[in-house]
Write an enzyme that holds these catalytic residues in place. Structure first.
Site, mmCIF file in Angstrom:
data_model
loop_
_atom_site.group_PDB
_atom_site.id
_atom_site.type_symbol
_atom_site.label_atom_id
_atom_site.label_comp_id
_atom_site.label_asym_id
_atom_site.label_seq_id
_atom_site.Cartn_x
_atom_site.Cartn_y
_atom_site.Cartn_z
ATOM 1 N N CYS A 11 -65.899 -28.079 -77.071
ATOM 2 C CA CYS A 11 -66.829 -29.069 -77.632
ATOM 3 C C CYS A 11 -66.137 -29.718 -78.830
ATOM 4 C CB CYS A 11 -68.169 -28.439 -77.997
ATOM 5 S SG CYS A 11 -68.069 -27.132 -79.246
ATOM 6 N N ASN A 14 -66.598 -26.475 -82.035
ATOM 7 C CA ASN A 14 -66.455 -25.062 -81.631
ATOM 8 C C ASN A 14 -67.358 -24.145 -82.464
ATOM 9 O OD1 ASN A 14 -63.789 -22.531 -81.421
ATOM 10 N ND2 ASN A 14 -65.470 -22.888 -80.018
ATOM 11 N N CYS A 16 -71.144 -24.840 -82.127
ATOM 12 C CA CYS A 16 -72.490 -24.899 -81.530
ATOM 13 C C CYS A 16 -72.451 -24.638 -80.023
ATOM 14 C CB CYS A 16 -73.156 -26.246 -81.796
ATOM 15 S SG CYS A 16 -73.494 -26.557 -83.547
ATOM 16 N N ARG A 17 -71.942 -25.609 -79.251
ATOM 17 C CA ARG A 17 -72.053 -25.517 -77.791
ATOM 18 C C ARG A 17 -71.037 -24.605 -77.143
ATOM 19 N NH1 ARG A 17 -71.683 -31.817 -77.047
ATOM 20 N NH2 ARG A 17 -70.423 -31.429 -78.902
ATOM 21 N N SER A 18 -69.742 -24.793 -77.456
ATOM 22 C CA SER A 18 -68.738 -24.014 -76.711
ATOM 23 C C SER A 18 -68.782 -22.509 -76.989
ATOM 24 C CB SER A 18 -67.324 -24.594 -76.884
ATOM 25 O OG SER A 18 -66.906 -24.581 -78.211
ATOM 26 N N ASP A 126 -75.279 -32.738 -77.860
ATOM 27 C CA ASP A 126 -74.841 -32.108 -79.100
ATOM 28 C C ASP A 126 -76.079 -31.726 -79.913
ATOM 29 O OD1 ASP A 126 -73.803 -31.416 -81.505
ATOM 30 O OD2 ASP A 126 -72.531 -33.181 -81.717
HETATM 31 P P1 4NP Z 1 -70.342 -28.568 -81.399
HETATM 32 O O1 4NP Z 1 -71.361 -29.250 -82.447
HETATM 33 O O2 4NP Z 1 -69.337 -29.631 -81.050
HETATM 34 O O3 4NP Z 1 -71.223 -28.200 -80.261
HETATM 35 O O4 4NP Z 1 -69.730 -27.372 -82.099
HETATM 36 C C1 4NP Z 1 -70.979 -29.909 -83.607
HETATM 37 C C2 4NP Z 1 -70.551 -29.196 -84.695
HETATM 38 C C3 4NP Z 1 -70.228 -29.857 -85.860
HETATM 39 C C4 4NP Z 1 -70.321 -31.233 -85.921
HETATM 40 C C5 4NP Z 1 -70.738 -31.946 -84.816
HETATM 41 C C6 4NP Z 1 -71.062 -31.288 -83.660
HETATM 42 N N1 4NP Z 1 -70.004 -31.902 -87.135
HETATM 43 O O5 4NP Z 1 -70.230 -33.121 -87.205
HETATM 44 O O6 4NP Z 1 -69.518 -31.268 -88.095
#
Ligand code: 4NP
Length: 155
Positions: A11, A14, A16-18, A126
């Site tokens: 993602c 790294n 939240c989703r992955s 997201d």
């Molecule tokens: P992820 O979510 O890609 O699922 O880990 C996010 C984590 C952090 C951010 C965006 C999405 N950020 O903008 O910091």
């Protein structure tokens, strides 16, 4: 002889989703008795070394999985040789992966929801800027995909 499956979930951050996809895949692989390598990474370096978002830790915990120990890392060129499959959470992740894939990449790179009939081409939204409910939807999406991937590997 075909290689042992090695699966990387990717993602943006790294956190939240992955990490949830990695945890769901570990749970499904264990259930199905599969011997596979599983990991996750982010396309960005924004959260490298950090634990998952507390909302991801909480939703995983509610489903009986502990992800608090995992630490974010950024995807690297060697991942495209080390893993047999790389699953991106969304279109942007997939485009970013394709942009950095080395010429000798062997991994098959695709969207994670391509593994679910009827959801091909869709993205795992997201949840970072959303409420806790969205993390439950994320868990459901990655769990459904992990089941499909496990079935595919079990043949
Ligand atoms: P992820 O979510 O890609 O699922 O880990 C996010 C984590 C952090 C951010 C965006 C999405 N950020 O903008 O910091």
């Amino acid at each position: 002889m075909s290689r042992k499956p090695a699966i990387l979930f990717v993602c943006l951050g790294n956190i939240c989703r992955s990490p949830l996809a990695e945890a769901a895949m570990r749970a499904e692989a264990e259930r199905a008795g599969l011997d596979i390598e599983i990991d996750s990474a982010g396309t960005s370096d924004w959260h490298v070394g950090k634990p998952p978002d507390p909302r991801s830790v909480e939703v995983a915990r509610a489903w009986g999985v502990d992800i608090a120990h995992s630490r974010a890392r950024q995807v690297c060129e060697d991942d495209f040789r080390r893993f047999t499959h790389i699953y991106a959470m969304d279109d942007q992740n997939l485009a970013d992966l394709r942009a950095i894939a080395p010429a000798d990449a062997t991994a098959e790179t695709s969207l994670i929801l391509d593994t679910i009939r009827g959801r091909e081409g869709a993205s795992v939204s997201d949840p970072y800027y959303d409420g806790e409910d969205q993390f439950e939807f994320t868990w459901q999406d990655v769990t459904t995909a992990a089941r499909a991937i496990a079935r595919r590997i079990a043949g």
